[in-house]
Write an enzyme that holds these catalytic residues in place. Structure first.
Site, PDB file in Angstrom:
ATOM      1  N   GLU A 181     104.621 -40.462 -44.660  1.00 20.68           N
ATOM      2  CA  GLU A 181     103.529 -41.444 -44.610  1.00 20.68           C
ATOM      3  C   GLU A 181     103.976 -42.798 -45.162  1.00 20.68           C
ATOM      4  O   GLU A 181     103.273 -43.800 -45.014  1.00 20.68           O
ATOM      5  CB  GLU A 181     102.295 -40.927 -45.382  1.00 20.68           C
ATOM      6  CG  GLU A 181     102.527 -40.578 -46.851  1.00 20.68           C
ATOM      7  CD  GLU A 181     103.112 -39.169 -47.076  1.00 20.68           C
ATOM      8  OE1 GLU A 181     103.981 -38.739 -46.288  1.00 20.68           O
ATOM      9  OE2 GLU A 181     102.723 -38.536 -48.068  1.00 20.68           O
ATOM     10  N   CYS A 286     120.421 -38.504 -49.073  1.00 24.82           N
ATOM     11  CA  CYS A 286     120.615 -37.143 -49.596  1.00 24.82           C
ATOM     12  C   CYS A 286     122.099 -36.836 -49.766  1.00 24.82           C
ATOM     13  O   CYS A 286     122.460 -35.882 -50.439  1.00 24.82           O
ATOM     14  CB  CYS A 286     119.983 -36.135 -48.666  1.00 24.82           C
ATOM     15  SG  CYS A 286     120.683 -36.233 -47.024  1.00 24.82           S
TER      16      CYS A 286
HETATM   17  P1  NAD Z   1     109.016 -35.426 -50.203  1.00 26.77           P
HETATM   18  O1  NAD Z   1     109.337 -34.000 -50.517  1.00 26.77           O
HETATM   19  O2  NAD Z   1     108.128 -36.160 -51.116  1.00 26.77           O
HETATM   20  O3  NAD Z   1     108.321 -35.528 -48.753  1.00 26.77           O
HETATM   21  C1  NAD Z   1     108.888 -34.921 -47.618  1.00 26.77           C
HETATM   22  C2  NAD Z   1     107.763 -34.571 -46.644  1.00 26.77           C
HETATM   23  O4  NAD Z   1     106.906 -33.615 -47.268  1.00 26.77           O
HETATM   24  C3  NAD Z   1     106.901 -35.779 -46.271  1.00 26.77           C
HETATM   25  O5  NAD Z   1     106.603 -35.715 -44.904  1.00 26.77           O
HETATM   26  C4  NAD Z   1     105.670 -35.598 -47.136  1.00 26.77           C
HETATM   27  O6  NAD Z   1     104.510 -36.108 -46.532  1.00 26.77           O
HETATM   28  C5  NAD Z   1     105.572 -34.091 -47.285  1.00 26.77           C
HETATM   29  N1  NAD Z   1     104.964 -33.686 -48.569  1.00 26.77           N
HETATM   30  C6  NAD Z   1     104.981 -34.374 -49.747  1.00 26.77           C
HETATM   31  N2  NAD Z   1     104.334 -33.685 -50.701  1.00 26.77           N
HETATM   32  C7  NAD Z   1     103.909 -32.543 -50.124  1.00 26.77           C
HETATM   33  C8  NAD Z   1     103.171 -31.419 -50.597  1.00 26.77           C
HETATM   34  N3  NAD Z   1     102.738 -31.344 -51.859  1.00 26.77           N
HETATM   35  N4  NAD Z   1     102.908 -30.410 -49.741  1.00 26.77           N
HETATM   36  C9  NAD Z   1     103.332 -30.463 -48.455  1.00 26.77           C
HETATM   37  N5  NAD Z   1     104.016 -31.511 -47.960  1.00 26.77           N
HETATM   38  C10 NAD Z   1     104.305 -32.532 -48.768  1.00 26.77           C
HETATM   39  O7  NAD Z   1     110.416 -36.164 -50.000  1.00 26.77           O
HETATM   40  P2  NAD Z   1     110.676 -37.718 -49.816  1.00 26.77           P
HETATM   41  O8  NAD Z   1     110.441 -38.400 -51.118  1.00 26.77           O
HETATM   42  O9  NAD Z   1     109.987 -38.214 -48.615  1.00 26.77           O
HETATM   43  O10 NAD Z   1     112.249 -37.720 -49.484  1.00 26.77           O
HETATM   44  C11 NAD Z   1     113.249 -37.713 -50.459  1.00 26.77           C
HETATM   45  C12 NAD Z   1     113.755 -36.312 -50.716  1.00 26.77           C
HETATM   46  O11 NAD Z   1     114.249 -35.756 -49.493  1.00 26.77           O
HETATM   47  C13 NAD Z   1     114.930 -36.290 -51.677  1.00 26.77           C
HETATM   48  O12 NAD Z   1     114.763 -35.198 -52.541  1.00 26.77           O
HETATM   49  C14 NAD Z   1     116.140 -36.092 -50.778  1.00 26.77           C
HETATM   50  O13 NAD Z   1     117.240 -35.478 -51.373  1.00 26.77           O
HETATM   51  C15 NAD Z   1     115.545 -35.209 -49.725  1.00 26.77           C
HETATM   52  N6  NAD Z   1     116.345 -35.250 -48.513  1.00 26.77           N
HETATM   53  C16 NAD Z   1     117.180 -34.210 -48.281  1.00 26.77           C
HETATM   54  C17 NAD Z   1     117.985 -34.210 -47.169  1.00 26.77           C
HETATM   55  C18 NAD Z   1     118.909 -33.061 -46.917  1.00 26.77           C
HETATM   56  O14 NAD Z   1     119.568 -33.073 -45.905  1.00 26.77           O
HETATM   57  N7  NAD Z   1     118.989 -32.075 -47.774  1.00 26.77           N
HETATM   58  C19 NAD Z   1     117.931 -35.278 -46.271  1.00 26.77           C
HETATM   59  C20 NAD Z   1     117.067 -36.347 -46.527  1.00 26.77           C
HETATM   60  C21 NAD Z   1     116.275 -36.312 -47.668  1.00 26.77           C
END
Ligand code: NAD
Length: 501
Positions: A181, A286
C-alpha cells in the site's frame, strides 16, 4: 516532476479499474517531499470476493489458451515493459524514493523473468515412455493450479511481482496481486500493460489494501497458491495460515546479509562492493549487505577505505543527480535512526553518521545518510536485527572459521558474499555456508531468472524458491498418464495388481 493533483489508484478487476461507491482511499506519500502523491482505494470484502470470483472464471478459460498464444502475450508484455520503462520507473521513484536508474534496474531484472517465461512451451514439456509394459505407454504433464495470489513488499514494487506473475500466467493460472500500500501505482500500470499485451480480462487482477485483504487471500478456498514477500514476521504468518488452509505457500522473509572479507582480498574492490551493496537503494534491498565481517588484520584498512568513499556519496531526491534516495516513510526513517542510536549506546563506534546528512532535496523528506558502525559485536541489536536502511556494521572476527560460524548461527540466510583471492577458501565457503544465495567477489548475488531466487532459515518459509524451474513447479502440478490402446484381439478381465511385463 511531482504531480500537483494526487492520482487515484483503484483496484483492477476484469481488465479495468473499479471503484464502487463508498470506497475508502488511503494517501500515498512521496518520501522525498512528504507530499501526498496518490490516493489508493482499499478493497472492501465484497470487492475482494468479486475479484477472486472473476479471476477464477478467467483461469478456467486461460488454461485452455494455446501455449503459442500465451507466449505471444508474454512477448508483448515484455515489449510494454521495455518501451514504457521510463514511465514505470518514474512511478517507482515517486512512491518509493529510489533513484530513477535504480528503478529502471529493477524493471530490467523483472523483465528477465518475463523473458524466462516466454520459454514456457519448453518448460512445460513432460516426459514420454513408450512400451513400459506390453502395449502400455506413460507420459507426464504439468497443469496449472487455477487462481494464485501474490503479496508483495514496498521495496521492489515491480521486480518482486515479476518474480512470480509471468511464470504463473505463462503456466496457465490467473493471478491476484496485492501490492504494498506504500507504492501501489506501479502495479496499476503493469495491469494496464498486461491488457495492452492482449492478456484476457481477469487473468491479472490487482487488489489494494492491508492485512484484511491479505488474510482473505491466504484463507480463501479459490486461491490455490500464495507467493509472499515481506518481513519475516508476516511471512511466517502467511505461511502458517496459508498452509493450514490447504494452499501451496512460498513466503520470502527478511534478511541480514553478511560479507566476509579475508586478509588476501583486494581491499579497494571489497570497499567499493561493500559501499554499493550497503547503501544502494538506501539499504532497502533484501540482498543489501548490512554486516561486514572483517577477518584479522583487514578491518582498519577496510573501514578507512569505506569511510573515504562515503564522503563522496550524495543523498537526495531520486530524480536528481544523487547516489542515494530517502527512506520510504517517516516511521521507517525513525526506526532506522533508533537503531543507529542503540548501536552507539551499545558501544559501537559511529565512523560515518547518517543522522547528520545534508540532503539534496526537500527538508521534509525521510533522509538518513550512509552510516558506518565499527566494533559492532554479535550481541548488539544492530547486528541481530534487520534494519533495512543505509547502516553498515563492521564486526571484527579473528578467522575465516569464526566468520562462517557467525553467518551460520544468524537466523536469517538470504544472501552472503566472500571476498578473497583464494579459490580454495571460496570453494570451502560455498560448501559450508548456510545461506540460499552466495557470491564470490560478488556482493549482491541475485540469481538470473533461469535459476531460482530464495533464502534459507528465517528468510524463506516453504519449499520453493522464486522463478526458474522451481517457479514453474510451484505454479503447476504434475500428472502421470498411463495409456493402453488395446489390440482388439487382447481381451480378458484381470483382478491382480498391475505388474509390468
Ligand atoms: P511487510 O511485511 O510490512 O509487508 C509485505 C506485505 O505484507 C505488504 O503487501 C503488506 O501490505 C502486507 N502486510 C503487512 N502487514 C501485514 C499483516 N499484519 N498481515 C498480513 N499482511 C500484512 O514488508 P515491507 O516493509 O513491505 O517490505 C520489507 C521487508 O520485505 C523486509 O523485511 C525485506 O527483507 C523483505 N523482503 C524480502 C525479500 C526476499 O527475497 N526475501 C525481498 C524483498 C523484501
Amino acid at each position: 516532476m511531482t504531480p500537483t493533483t494526487p492520482r487515484q489508484v483503484s483496484n483492477w478487476i476484469e481488465g479495468r479499474p473499479i471503484r464502487p461507491e463508498g470506497t475508502t482511499s488511503h494517501p500515498v506519500l512521496d518520501p522525498a517531499t512528504a507530499k501526498v502523491i496518490a490516493n489508493v482505494d482499499f478493497a472492501g470484502p465484497e470487492l475482494v470476493e468479486q475479484a477472486i470470483g472473476s479471476a477464477d472464471q478467467a483461469a478456467a478459460a486461460w488454461r485452455t489458451t494455446s501455449l503459442a498464444k500465451r507466449t505471444q502475450v508474454l512477448f508483448a508484455f515484455r515489449e510494454q515493459l521495455r518501451t514504457r520503462t521510463d514511465e514505470l520507473a518514474r512511478l517507482i521513484t515517486e512512491e518509493h524514493g529510489k533513484l530513477l536508474s535504480d528503478a529502471a534496474g529493477e524493471i530490467a531484472r523483472g523483465m528477465e523473468v518475463v523473458e524466462f517465461a516466454c520459454g514456457i512451451p519448453h518448460l512445460l514439456k513432460g516426459g514420454y515412455s513408450e512400451g513400459v509394459s506390453r502395449g502400455i505407454d506413460v507420459h507426464s504433464v504439468r497443469q496449472p493450479l487455477g487462481t494464485v495470489a501474490i503479496i508483495s513488499p514496498f521495496n521492489f514494487p515491480v521486480m518482486v511481482p515479476l518474480w512470480f506473475a509471468p511464470v504463473a500466467i505463462a503456466a496457465g493460472n490467473s493471478v491476484v496481486l496485492k501490492p504494498s500500500e506504500q507504492d501501489p501505482s506501479a502495479a496499476d500500470l503493469m495491469a494496464r500493460m498486461w491488457r495492452e499485451a492482449g492478456l484476457p480480462d481477469g487473468v491479472f487482477t490487482v487488489l489494494h489494501g492491508g492485512p484484511e485483504v491479505v488474510n482473505t487471500l491466504i484463507t480463501h478456498p479459490v486461491i490455490k497458491a500464495v507467493s509472499f514477500v515481506g518481513s519475516t514476521r508476516i511471512a511466517q504468518h502467511v505461511y502458517e495460515t496459508g498452509t493450514a488452509h490447504g494452499k501451496r505457500v512460498q513466503a520470502l522473509g527478511g534478511a541480514k546479509n553478511h560479507m566476509l572479507v579475508l586478509p588476501d582480498a583486494d581491499l579497494d574492490q571489497a570497499a567499493d562492493a561493500a559501499i554499493g551493496a550497503a547503501y544502494g537503494s538506501a539499504g532497502e534491498r533484501c540482498m543489501a549487505i548490512s554486516a561486514l565481517l572483517a577477518v584479522d588484520s583487514v578491518a582498519d584498512a577496510l573501514v578507512e577505505r569505506i569511510n573515504e568513499r562515503i564522503g563522496d556519496l550524495r543523498t537526495g531526491d531520486g530524480r536528481r543527480e544523487v547516489d542515494m534516495g530517502p527512506l520510504v516513510s517517516a516511521s521507517h526513517r525513525d526506526r532506522v535512526l533508533s537503531y543507529i542510536e542503540s548501536g552507539q549506546q551499545d558501544g559501537a563506534t559511529v565512523v560515518a553518521d547518517g543522522r547528520r546528512v545534508v540532503p539534496d532535496g526537500s527538508r521534509d523528506g525521510y533522509w538518513v545518510g550512509p552510516t558506518l558502525l565499527d566494533h559492532v559485536t554479535p550481541d548488539m541489536s544492530v547486528y541481530t536485527d534487520e534494519i533495512f536502511g543505509p547502516v553498515l556494521s563492521v564486526v571484527r572476527v579473528p578467522s575465516y572459521e569464526e566468520g562462517v560460524r557467525l553467518i551460520n548461527e544468524h537466523p536469517y540466510g538470504n544472501g552472503t558474499a566472500i571476498f578473497t583471492r583464494d579459490g580454495g577458501a571460496a570453494r570451502r565457503f560455498e560448501y559450508e555456508v548456510e545461506v540460499g544465495m552466495v557470491g564470490v567477489n560478488v556482493p549482491i548475488p541475485v540469481p538470473v531468472s533461469y535459476y531460482s531466487f530464495g533464502g534459507w532459515k528465517s528468510s524463506l518459509f516453504g519449499d520453493s524458491h522464486a522463478h526458474g524451474t522451481e517457479g514453474v513447479h510451484f505454479y503447476t502440478r504434475g500428472k502421470v498418464v498411463t495409456t493402453r490402446w488395446p489390440d482388439p484381439t487382447s481381451r480378458g478381465i484381470e483382478l491382480g495388481f498391475p505388474v509390468n511385463t
